[in-house]
Design a protein around this motif. Structure first.
Motif, mmCIF file in Angstrom:
data_model
loop_
_atom_site.group_PDB
_atom_site.id
_atom_site.type_symbol
_atom_site.label_atom_id
_atom_site.label_comp_id
_atom_site.label_asym_id
_atom_site.label_seq_id
_atom_site.Cartn_x
_atom_site.Cartn_y
_atom_site.Cartn_z
ATOM 1 N N ALA A 1 33.810 18.048 69.160
ATOM 2 C CA ALA A 1 33.561 17.053 70.206
ATOM 3 C C ALA A 1 32.069 16.730 70.285
ATOM 4 O O ALA A 1 31.691 15.563 70.461
ATOM 5 C CB ALA A 1 34.070 17.576 71.549
ATOM 6 N N SER A 51 35.193 11.769 73.684
ATOM 7 C CA SER A 51 35.236 12.980 72.856
ATOM 8 C C SER A 51 35.728 14.191 73.649
ATOM 9 O O SER A 51 35.859 15.287 73.094
ATOM 10 C CB SER A 51 33.844 13.285 72.292
ATOM 11 N N HIS A 52 35.986 13.987 74.954
ATOM 12 C CA HIS A 52 36.475 15.047 75.846
ATOM 13 C C HIS A 52 35.467 16.188 75.973
ATOM 14 O O HIS A 52 35.863 17.347 76.107
ATOM 15 C CB HIS A 52 37.824 15.598 75.349
ATOM 16 N N THR A 82 30.346 13.030 69.854
ATOM 17 C CA THR A 82 29.862 12.445 71.103
ATOM 18 C C THR A 82 28.817 11.371 70.852
ATOM 19 O O THR A 82 27.869 11.561 70.099
ATOM 20 C CB THR A 82 29.269 13.547 72.005
#
Length: 347
Positions: free
Chosen positions: A234, A216-217, A238
């Motif tokens: 994100a 998810s960066h 996650t």
């Protein structure tokens, strides 16, 4: 001579005033016309943003019954009856921005986030129930948009219903699992969610543990963070960077986001800032798909107005009770009788 010159000056002055009044009148009329035109365009634009699906017509009458309606004091009164709304977060990669935010070019879409929102009668409280995407369910036969129906599927992952049959199958599967009639359907995609958070000025969330999720960066230390739209998205996606890496940990983060969004919306005085109100409405509707009962700005506005006195503190967030599936340790099934009791409380 003097009298004639004086009358001439007076006539010229009167003519100038008359022309000035006409110019002012024309300018005002033009401004009003532009204002009405701009307002009309804005309303059309926001309405045109919304995509709708006729779920009621597709599913027919073979559904859980609706509760008896509570009579309204007048036709103009805001709705106040109990209501159940299926809210899905779609991971569609359609469009360049969705692909960028989704982190890939995979085709198709799934419902990575599924919440049943129950509004109490009188709109004094609400319960948000998350259904884990990895829940094994019996997916009923669903009508296909192109005709025909899908087959019944046993021990199927819950989020595959959307992938197989879109919103109609998602609603039918939720109703089969819960026994609760979904009065409305709302779906928002990646870009719509991120834009909404950005327009609201971000959200403040406190995490209980470090998050390190390359998928998810998102990389955050435990603590309080103010997130922009991309970061909030994100966080909602996650799962690998927390807990046991399952969908159950992600749901806890999504519940934090729900509360943070509600608090941020409540802090905005949108009614006194028409420009910001428009930006919020544009962000919300741009990534929105609804059932035909909520597919206009007027209908969405009435729903929103009916919730104006509902504080974030009166919104309860829970997860459908689940246990590990005997057939697969990476999947879950509804825990009974706890799940059934929860759904019965929402009928």
């Amino acid at each position: 001579m003097t009298g004639r010159d004086g009358n001439g000056d007076a006539g010229r002055a009167g003519g100038r005033r008359s022309r000035a009044l006409r110019i002012a009148g024309l300018t005002l009329a033009g401004a009003l016309a532009l204002g009405v035109g701009a307002a009309g365009w804005a309303y059309w634009h926001l309405n045109n943003n919304i995509t709708s699906v006729d779920i009621n017509n597709a599913l027919g009458d073979n559904r859980p019954p609706r509760p008896a309606p509570t009579p309204s004091p007048s036709a103009s009164a805001l709705p106040s009856e109990a209501l159940n709304i299926l809210v899905l977060g779609s991971d569609s990669r359609s469009g360049e921005e969705n692909r960028r935010l989704g982190g890939g070019d995979s085709s198709g879409a799934r419902s990575d986030t599924a919440m049943v929102v129950h509004l109490d009668a009188g709109r004094t409280g609400a319960t948000v129930v998350s259904i884990p995407r990895d829940t094994l369910v019996t997916r009923p036969s669903c009508p296909r948009p192109s005709g025909g129906s899908t087959a019944v599927a046993y021990n199927s992952m819950f989020n595959k219903a959307y992938a197989v049959g879109g919103p109609v199958c998602a609603v039918k599967t939720v109703e089969a699992v819960t026994g609760v009639r979904m009065d409305h359907y709302i779906e928002i995609d990646f870009s719509g969610f991120a834009k909404l958070v950005d327009v609201l000025g971000g959200v403040t969330v406190t995490t209980d543990e470090d998050i390190a999720d390359d998928d998810s960066h998102l990389h955050l230390k435990a603590g309080t963070h103010h997130l922009d739209g991309t970061q909030a998205l994100a966080l909602a996606r996650t799962r690998h960077g927390i807990g046991d890496g399952s969908d159950l940990g992600r749901i806890g983060l999504q519940h934090k986001l729900v509360k943070a969004l509600l608090e941020q919306i409540a802090a905005q005085d949108l009614l006194t800032d028409p420009a910001k109100l428009y930006r919020v409405a544009d962000a919300v509707t741009a990534g929105l798909t609804t059932d035909t009962g909520l597919d206009s700005l007027a209908e969405l506005t009435r729903l929103g107005q009916s919730l104006k006195d509902l504080p974030a503190s009166a919104v309860r967030t829970v997860m459908m009770p689940v246990v590990r599936a005997p057939s697969d340790p990476n999947r879950v099934v509804a825990e009974e009788p706890e799940a059934r009791k929860l759904w019965e409380s929402m009928r």
